[in-house]
Write a protein that holds these residues in place. Sequence first.
Motif, PDB file in Angstrom:
ATOM      1  N   UNK A  50      62.301 -17.184  44.875  1.00  0.00           N
ATOM      2  CA  UNK A  50      61.795 -18.553  44.963  1.00  0.00           C
ATOM      3  C   UNK A  50      62.917 -19.526  44.611  1.00  0.00           C
ATOM      4  N   UNK A  51      62.763 -20.761  45.075  1.00  0.00           N
ATOM      5  CA  UNK A  51      63.783 -21.776  44.807  1.00  0.00           C
ATOM      6  C   UNK A  51      63.923 -22.015  43.305  1.00  0.00           C
ATOM      7  N   UNK A  84      70.945 -14.360  48.667  1.00  0.00           N
ATOM      8  CA  UNK A  84      70.599 -13.622  49.886  1.00  0.00           C
ATOM      9  C   UNK A  84      70.692 -14.467  51.162  1.00  0.00           C
ATOM     10  N   UNK A  85      71.855 -15.043  51.396  1.00  0.00           N
ATOM     11  CA  UNK A  85      72.104 -15.787  52.625  1.00  0.00           C
ATOM     12  C   UNK A  85      72.347 -14.767  53.735  1.00  0.00           C
ATOM     13  N   UNK A  86      71.622 -14.944  54.848  1.00  0.00           N
ATOM     14  CA  UNK A  86      71.750 -14.009  55.970  1.00  0.00           C
ATOM     15  C   UNK A  86      72.195 -14.741  57.228  1.00  0.00           C
ATOM     16  N   UNK A 124      82.109 -19.252  51.110  1.00  0.00           N
ATOM     17  CA  UNK A 124      82.015 -20.386  52.041  1.00  0.00           C
ATOM     18  C   UNK A 124      80.662 -20.393  52.750  1.00  0.00           C
ATOM     19  N   UNK A 125      80.165 -19.216  53.113  1.00  0.00           N
ATOM     20  CA  UNK A 125      78.834 -19.149  53.733  1.00  0.00           C
ATOM     21  C   UNK A 125      77.751 -19.579  52.740  1.00  0.00           C
ATOM     22  N   UNK A 126      77.897 -19.144  51.498  1.00  0.00           N
ATOM     23  CA  UNK A 126      76.918 -19.523  50.475  1.00  0.00           C
ATOM     24  C   UNK A 126      76.986 -21.027  50.232  1.00  0.00           C
ATOM     25  N   UNK A 162      74.720 -26.516  50.907  1.00  0.00           N
ATOM     26  CA  UNK A 162      74.852 -27.855  51.484  1.00  0.00           C
ATOM     27  C   UNK A 162      73.729 -28.152  52.477  1.00  0.00           C
ATOM     28  N   UNK A 163      73.462 -27.223  53.385  1.00  0.00           N
ATOM     29  CA  UNK A 163      72.436 -27.425  54.409  1.00  0.00           C
ATOM     30  C   UNK A 163      71.033 -27.553  53.825  1.00  0.00           C
ATOM     31  N   UNK A 164      70.797 -26.944  52.668  1.00  0.00           N
ATOM     32  CA  UNK A 164      69.476 -26.951  52.051  1.00  0.00           C
ATOM     33  C   UNK A 164      69.393 -27.877  50.835  1.00  0.00           C
TER      34      UNK A 164
END
Length: 104
Positions: free
Chosen positions: A3-4, A32-34, A45-47, A52-54
């Motif tokens: 959960x957030x 758990x970024x997929x 960088x992906x994390x 940033x996007x969220x």
Amino acid sequence: MHSEYDMNNYLDNIVGKALFKKEKKELINTVRVKDNRGRIQKSYTHINNYFSENNIGYLIHAKRTSNKRYWEVIYNISFEDYLKKFSTVHEVKYLLHKMSLKIK
């Protein structure tokens, strides 16, 4: 994904700490970024892009000592927005005390 609230709580607890291999894995497994194919992303960088996007107010910095590389999670929000996370004067005073200890 957790959960957030759990993720933010976890991130709050590791802000400013050096994250070496074991701690990096824990962070990766917590967030758990997929990608589009369902693969867990392990790059900071992906994390960071996910944060940033969220609109998640954290950022990972890659750092190194003379012989070891590590990550450090920092806050990526304005001080005013950060204070809004706390509901009581006591919590704000505790935060300010905690911050003064890190500055010294």
